[in-house]
Write a protein that holds these residues in place. Structure first.
Motif, PDB file in Angstrom:
ATOM      1  N   PRO A   1       5.712   7.638   9.641  1.00 60.95           N
ATOM      2  CA  PRO A   1       4.885   8.719  10.174  1.00 60.95           C
ATOM      3  C   PRO A   1       4.689   9.799   9.106  1.00 60.95           C
ATOM      4  N   HIS A   2       3.713  10.676   9.305  1.00 61.88           N
ATOM      5  CA  HIS A   2       3.496  11.785   8.369  1.00 61.88           C
ATOM      6  C   HIS A   2       4.791  12.596   8.245  1.00 61.88           C
ATOM      7  N   ALA A   3       5.056  13.056   7.009  1.00 63.79           N
ATOM      8  CA  ALA A   3       6.334  13.717   6.731  1.00 63.79           C
ATOM      9  C   ALA A   3       6.584  14.927   7.615  1.00 63.79           C
ATOM     10  N   SER A   4       5.531  15.573   8.092  1.00 62.42           N
ATOM     11  CA  SER A   4       5.705  16.777   8.906  1.00 62.42           C
ATOM     12  C   SER A   4       6.391  16.487  10.244  1.00 62.42           C
ATOM     13  N   TRP A   5       6.400  15.221  10.682  1.00 63.96           N
ATOM     14  CA  TRP A   5       7.049  14.874  11.943  1.00 63.96           C
ATOM     15  C   TRP A   5       8.571  14.898  11.840  1.00 63.96           C
ATOM     16  N   VAL A   6       9.103  14.774  10.621  1.00 60.66           N
ATOM     17  CA  VAL A   6      10.562  14.699  10.459  1.00 60.66           C
ATOM     18  C   VAL A   6      11.229  15.951  11.018  1.00 60.66           C
ATOM     19  N   GLU A   7      10.757  17.119  10.586  1.00 55.88           N
ATOM     20  CA  GLU A   7      11.366  18.374  11.048  1.00 55.88           C
ATOM     21  C   GLU A   7      11.215  18.528  12.562  1.00 55.88           C
ATOM     22  N   VAL A   8      10.056  18.148  13.093  1.00 53.51           N
ATOM     23  CA  VAL A   8       9.811  18.268  14.540  1.00 53.51           C
ATOM     24  C   VAL A   8      10.801  17.414  15.322  1.00 53.51           C
TER      25      VAL A   8
ATOM     26  N   LEU B   1      15.335   7.143  14.784  1.00 51.41           N
ATOM     27  CA  LEU B   1      14.491   7.876  15.740  1.00 51.41           C
ATOM     28  C   LEU B   1      13.014   7.561  15.509  1.00 51.41           C
ATOM     29  N   LYS B   2      12.596   7.481  14.235  1.00 49.42           N
ATOM     30  CA  LYS B   2      11.190   7.167  13.939  1.00 49.42           C
ATOM     31  C   LYS B   2      10.850   5.746  14.380  1.00 49.42           C
ATOM     32  N   GLN B   3      11.821   4.820  14.252  1.00 47.44           N
ATOM     33  CA  GLN B   3      11.589   3.447  14.707  1.00 47.44           C
ATOM     34  C   GLN B   3      11.357   3.427  16.215  1.00 47.44           C
TER      35      GLN B   3
ATOM     36  N   HIS C   1      13.056  -6.022  13.891  1.00 45.91           N
ATOM     37  CA  HIS C   1      12.332  -6.227  15.143  1.00 45.91           C
ATOM     38  C   HIS C   1      11.026  -6.979  14.895  1.00 45.91           C
ATOM     39  N   ALA C   2      10.720  -7.890  15.796  1.00 47.61           N
ATOM     40  CA  ALA C   2       9.613  -8.828  15.576  1.00 47.61           C
ATOM     41  C   ALA C   2       8.268  -8.133  15.392  1.00 47.61           C
ATOM     42  N   GLY C   3       8.082  -6.999  16.053  1.00 49.74           N
ATOM     43  CA  GLY C   3       6.821  -6.276  15.939  1.00 49.74           C
ATOM     44  C   GLY C   3       6.708  -5.431  14.686  1.00 49.74           C
ATOM     45  N   GLY C   4       7.786  -5.400  13.890  1.00 49.60           N
ATOM     46  CA  GLY C   4       7.777  -4.636  12.653  1.00 49.60           C
ATOM     47  C   GLY C   4       8.808  -3.523  12.665  1.00 49.60           C
ATOM     48  N   THR C   5       9.197  -3.068  11.490  1.00 47.75           N
ATOM     49  CA  THR C   5      10.127  -1.938  11.364  1.00 47.75           C
ATOM     50  C   THR C   5       9.602  -0.981  10.299  1.00 47.75           C
ATOM     51  N   ILE C   6      10.083   0.256  10.386  1.00 41.28           N
ATOM     52  CA  ILE C   6       9.646   1.307   9.465  1.00 41.28           C
ATOM     53  C   ILE C   6       9.946   0.905   8.022  1.00 41.28           C
TER      54      ILE C   6
ATOM     55  N   PRO D   1       0.807  -1.238   0.000  1.00 40.56           N
ATOM     56  CA  PRO D   1       0.000   0.000   0.000  1.00 40.56           C
ATOM     57  C   PRO D   1       0.828   1.270   0.000  1.00 40.56           C
ATOM     58  N   THR D   2       2.098   1.198   0.408  1.00 42.73           N
ATOM     59  CA  THR D   2       2.915   2.414   0.395  1.00 42.73           C
ATOM     60  C   THR D   2       3.279   2.845  -1.024  1.00 42.73           C
ATOM     61  N   THR D   3       2.934   2.046  -2.050  1.00 41.40           N
ATOM     62  CA  THR D   3       3.145   2.495  -3.424  1.00 41.40           C
ATOM     63  C   THR D   3       2.173   3.608  -3.799  1.00 41.40           C
ATOM     64  N   ARG D   4       1.154   3.822  -2.962  1.00 38.09           N
ATOM     65  CA  ARG D   4       0.195   4.912  -3.192  1.00 38.09           C
ATOM     66  C   ARG D   4       0.141   5.912  -2.043  1.00 38.09           C
ATOM     67  N   ILE D   5       0.889   5.640  -0.989  1.00 33.75           N
ATOM     68  CA  ILE D   5       0.915   6.515   0.175  1.00 33.75           C
ATOM     69  C   ILE D   5       2.377   6.767   0.532  1.00 33.75           C
ATOM     70  N   ASP D   6       2.817   8.017   0.451  1.00 39.39           N
ATOM     71  CA  ASP D   6       4.214   8.363   0.701  1.00 39.39           C
ATOM     72  C   ASP D   6       4.286   9.149   2.013  1.00 39.39           C
ATOM     73  N   PHE D   7       4.792   8.516   3.074  1.00 42.31           N
ATOM     74  CA  PHE D   7       4.867   9.157   4.391  1.00 42.31           C
ATOM     75  C   PHE D   7       3.494   9.722   4.775  1.00 42.31           C
ATOM     76  N   SER D   8       2.463   8.933   4.622  1.00 40.02           N
ATOM     77  CA  SER D   8       1.078   9.286   4.961  1.00 40.02           C
ATOM     78  C   SER D   8       0.458  10.301   4.007  1.00 40.02           C
TER      79      SER D   8
END
Length: 404
Positions: A386-393, A211-213, A303-308, A145-152
């Motif tokens: 996460p949504h791209a706006s979180w990167v700068e924050v 950091l996002k992970q 990681h067993a629960g998933g990774t970014i 599904p990320t082929t149609r959704i880029d960082f949310s």
């Protein structure tokens, strides 16, 4: 690479992110007559492809592509080598501000995440075009599904899926016989092996991804991170900073200095200075083993629960001089031939965006590879970016707390 486990874990990504918008394009079918016209116009054009040039394997792959599109379509492909994709964003923005609305300096770009978000919002992209390309029908939009959704952010046909990525750790199995399968185990490893783990200094891409992970893995509620960041993130980021405060004293140089990149970390691991490194390409360790830069005892895990995980894309600036040529090159890059070569660890090892299990037998055979030493053996769910706006924050606050 084995297609079915990857497809399974990306299917799992959709289940993990039910809030992702179910966008459907109005441009979902290629027009054969229009494509014939595009092919005719593209012949003889020169396409300036602005793409990160930090990998010899990627550069060599693009040289192969250049030869193929010249032979097949009469297109001259020039790789404009970038150190950072933000250079493309700044240049196209400057051209728009200067009124250069045609004959721009770039015809194609390799982008995703915050760079795509910026170009889309500022009207710097041509399109929608991606879902009208003939080979779009082969892209696994359901399983990946990320082929149609880029960082949310919905892609909406303004960029074309090119490759898949998932955050991955690797280390020498002789030194890491039981790889950490979550953050708690990673912290325990760091306590038992002080100074043997680190991460690249943000805003390095891999450092920010680590950091996002941590952010997603420690968040009691992940949903807020798949929407634009609020002006005051307040307590939402508290678990991230608490985890880093516990981890940093156990890192290489006590977390007072950080490696410049994951390339530097890979060499530090090869030299025995670090025991664990990280990457966004699940096949990177296998590539390095094949190139004899890492020993065959190196193993990869997630990681067993998933990774970014995410998809990286190809886009066309609004003022491109060779829009037809760029579309033909992008369509070739989505072809089974080009995708299979890119997925092959002998050439790049970048996982495909195609639904391999639905390809004709001859095309499916192009992807047939045995498991190579260093590949990820246990598939885990993909955690959407996460949504791209979180990167700068995140990067701004990390720099204030730990940037020295």
């Amino acid at each position: 690479m084995t297609p079915s486990p990857i497809r399974r874990r990306l299917l799992a990504a959709g289940a993990l992110a039910p809030w992702l918008p179910a966008w459907r394009s109005a441009h979902a079918a290629a027009d054969p007559a229009a494509w014939v016209s595009t092919l005719r116009t593209a012949r003889g054009q020169t396409v300036y492809f602005n793409a990160w040039a930090g990998s010899e394997r990627v550069n060599a792959y693009l040289q192969w592509v250049s030869g193929e599109v010249a032979t097949r379509h009469g297109i001259k492909l020039e790789h404009v080598k970038l150190g950072d994709t933000a250079e493309l964003v700044k240049r196209v923005r400057a051209e728009k501000q200067a009124g250069r609305n045609q004959d721009g300096s770039a015809d194609m770009g390799w982008i995703n995440g915050e760079n795509f978000l910026t170009m889309k919002r500022e009207g710097l992209l041509f399109g929608p075009f991606a879902e009208a390309l003939p080979n779009f029908a082969l892209v696994d939009v359901a399983g990946k599904p990320t082929t149609r959704i880029d960082f949310s952010e919905p892609v909406e046909g303004f960029e074309a899926a090119w490759g898949m990525a998932q955050f991955t750790f690797y280390g020498d199995g002789k030194r890491v016989p039981q790889p950490p399968k979550n953050l708690a185990e990673l912290l325990d490893f760091a306590k038992r092996n002080p100074g043997r783990f680190s991460y690249p200094k943000p805003p390095n891409f891999h450092g920010t991804t680590f950091l996002k992970q941590v952010l997603i893995e420690t968040a009691p509620d992940r949903k807020p991170f798949y929407a634009p960041a609020p002006a005051d993130p307040g307590s939402l980021l508290a678990p991230l900073w608490r985890t880093l405060e516990a981890l940093h004293p156990l890192l290489w140089r006590q977390g007072k200095q950080f490696p410049a990149s994951n390339t530097v970390m890979r060499q530090m691991l090869a030299d025995g200075e670090l025991f664990i490194s990280l990457t966004f390409n699940p096949n990177e360790a296998a590539n390095e083993i094949a190139a004899k830069r890492l020993p065959e005892s190196v193993i990869s895990w997630q990681h067993a629960g998933g990774t970014i995980g995410n998809t990286h894309f190809l886009a066309i600036p609004f003022n491109a001089r060779a829009k037809e040529g760029a579309q033909v090159v992008i369509d070739f890059l989505q072809s089974p031939l080009a995708q299979a070569r890119k997925a092959d660890i002998r050439h790049w090892g970048d996982p495909t965006v195609l639904a391999v299990d639905r390809l004709p037998t001859a095309d499916k055979a192009l992807f047939a590879q045995g498991a190579a030493p260093g590949t990820v053996m246990q598939a885990v769910p993909v955690l959407p970016e996460p949504h791209a706006s979180w990167v700068e924050v995140i990067e701004r606050e990390w720099a204030r707390r730990h940037g020295q």
